[in-house]
Design a protein around this motif. Structure first.
Motif, PDB file in Angstrom:
ATOM      1  N   ARG A 176      -1.440  -2.740  -7.344  1.00 21.10           N
ATOM      2  CA  ARG A 176      -1.209  -1.956  -6.131  1.00 21.10           C
ATOM      3  C   ARG A 176      -2.228  -2.339  -5.057  1.00 21.10           C
ATOM      4  N   SER A 201      -2.271   4.261  -3.756  1.00 19.86           N
ATOM      5  CA  SER A 201      -3.349   3.309  -3.479  1.00 19.86           C
ATOM      6  C   SER A 201      -4.719   3.984  -3.496  1.00 19.86           C
ATOM      7  N   PHE A 231      -7.789  -2.920  -4.901  1.00 22.47           N
ATOM      8  CA  PHE A 231      -6.572  -3.302  -5.610  1.00 22.47           C
ATOM      9  C   PHE A 231      -6.680  -2.753  -7.037  1.00 22.47           C
ATOM     10  N   ALA A 238       1.992   2.161   4.424  1.00 17.61           N
ATOM     11  CA  ALA A 238       1.502   3.055   3.379  1.00 17.61           C
ATOM     12  C   ALA A 238       2.300   4.356   3.285  1.00 17.61           C
ATOM     13  N   GLY A 264      -4.867  -2.348  -2.120  1.00 23.49           N
ATOM     14  CA  GLY A 264      -5.964  -1.437  -1.835  1.00 23.49           C
ATOM     15  C   GLY A 264      -6.046  -1.063  -0.364  1.00 23.49           C
ATOM     16  N   MET A 265      -6.303   0.218  -0.071  1.00 16.86           N
ATOM     17  CA  MET A 265      -6.351   0.674   1.320  1.00 16.86           C
ATOM     18  C   MET A 265      -7.546   0.120   2.085  1.00 16.86           C
ATOM     19  N   PRO A 293       0.833  -1.212   0.000  1.00 14.70           N
ATOM     20  CA  PRO A 293       0.000   0.000   0.000  1.00 14.70           C
ATOM     21  C   PRO A 293       0.866   1.260   0.000  1.00 14.70           C
ATOM     22  N   ASP A 294       0.400   2.281  -0.699  1.00 12.97           N
ATOM     23  CA  ASP A 294       1.158   3.531  -0.823  1.00 12.97           C
ATOM     24  C   ASP A 294       0.182   4.695  -0.726  1.00 12.97           C
TER      25      ASP A 294
END
Length: 405
Positions: A57, A45, A49, A112, A59-60, A40-41
């Motif tokens: 990426r 994000s 996903f 994240a 998903g939050m 996560p980023d």
């Protein structure tokens, strides 16, 4: 699946986001196809996903305590005011009314914010102060303490001063991984067993993936590309009911229950580097191994397979031992044949007691070209004189050290 594997797996991950075991299964499946699932980023994000080129990426929404209102507030601030450059900048740009301390703490723990400056330990130490500062500044603005230009619109930035991180070290890797597991149900940036790959290979007969190797989604579901379809797993036909196996890994869940006979048995989730499987520990066995059954314990399990229709394969536990971290070296003794190897195995034991260590010792039967790993109590300490003793007894040409690649 054949033409759009990245998109297909992303869709599957979104359909089973609430089940960390299924998410782990598909992430491992994706990696087996060479598709990387990125952590996560905060700058990349979204809630689900998402596909990014040939990668996916995280998903939050799959992070605990991070609700849709929080995610929508983060995405809105990011799109309107630009990417976040620091934790302070994040608190400046995101509307304080859309985030809370618990959600930010969970995002930090899940990694994240890892691409922004500072350790997770430092961010966890200051995030509450930063959020309190943002909330306080917003209250001042609402109370009329505004600039010379008057009113502040709801979308304007709340100025939170840059904060100096405390001079503290990062948490150790084991703790970082534990935080990721706590927040997502998964290890994202590594695995506690990464340093035990050689140990697992040496001390077990198969991996969880090999047991589950023929578990797969029904072909018609894949052909239909229906992400909402229930994932139906089929027990592996390569492992038979009652077959004895040796597996190893880390304990992730433990549930003890009282039987009708008023005895205690246990149900244990064991995870290795390839997947997760359930162990059943009956009362008689539990009495002997109970001290080993704790979350985060690294173990080696001997047991029998239990294969039932419409159920995931399970292992009925017969014995549990600690998972030993092995030396990367191995010592091989070459003997003529299997019969001689058996004789050496029994006769050599008393002589090796003074040289006991963590380097595995193998007998190689030249005639049959078979190798046998000797018991843990016969392994060598290469810093001592054990290797020299073996060379004198069997000849230098018959005793070799082999380094794992």
């Amino acid at each position: 699946m054949r033409y759009y594997p990245v998109e297909f797996i992303a869709a599957m991950l979104n359909s089973i986001m609430g089940s960390s075991e299924k998410v782990a299964f598909y992430i491992h499946f994706a990696e087996s196809l060479g598709i990387q699932v990125l952590t996560p980023d905060i700058n990349e994000s979204f809630s689900k996903f998402t596909v990014k080129g040939d990668t996916i990426r995280f998903g939050m929404a799959a992070i605990k305590n991070v609700g849709m209102n929080v995610i929508e507030g983060i995405v809105k601030a990011r799109e309107e005011k630009g990417e976040f450059t620091s934790l302070s900048d994040f608190c400046n740009k995101v509307d304080p009314g859309t985030i809370n301390k618990r959600a930010v703490e969970s995002l930090i723990k899940a990694g994240a914010f890892d691409k922004l400056n500072g350790y997770r330990s430092q961010k966890l130490a200051v995030h509450e102060k930063l959020l309190d500062g943002a909330a306080s500044q917003k209250k001042k603005n609402i109370d009329g303490q505004l600039s010379l230009f008057g009113g502040l619109d709801a979308g304007a930035m709340v100025e939170v001063p840059e904060i100096q991180y405390p001079r503290i070290k990062e948490f150790d890797k084991k703790y970082l991984l534990a935080m990721e597991k706590e927040m997502t149900g998964l290890y994202l940036t590594g695995h506690p067993l990464d340093e035990y790959k050689a140990s697992l290979k040496s001390q077990t007969s198969m991996s969880v993936e090999e047991i589950m190797s023929s578990q797969e989604t029904l072909e018609e579901e894949a052909m239909a590309h229906d992400p909402a379809a229930e994932i139906i797993m089929k027990p592996s036909v390569g492992v038979e009911d009652g077959e004895r196996v040796i597996i190893g890994g880390i304990i992730t869940e433990v549930s003890r229950k009282v039987t009708k006979n008023n005895k205690i048995m246990a149900f244990v989730k064991l995870e290795d580097l390839t997947g997760t499987i359930e162990l059943i520990v009956f009362p008689n066995t539990l009495e002997k191994v109970n001290y080993m059954i704790e979350i985060d314990q690294l173990i080696v399990v001997r047991g029998k397979m239990s294969i039932r229709e419409d159920e995931a394969p399970k292992v009925i536990c017969e014995d549990i031992q600690p998972l030993e971290k092995l030396n990367s070296s191995k010592v091989f003794i070459r003997v003529s044949d299997n019969k001689t190897a058996k004789e050496v195995n029994w006769s050599l034991r008393p002589y090796l007691a003074p040289y006991r260590g963590d380097t595995p010792l193998y007998l190689f039967a030249a005639k049959e070209r078979q190798s046998f790993r000797l018991g843990r109590d016969m392994w060598l300490d290469l810093k001592g004189d054990g290797f020299k003793f073996l060379q004198e007894k069997f000849g230098e040409e018959n005793v070799k050290i082999v380094e794992d690649n």
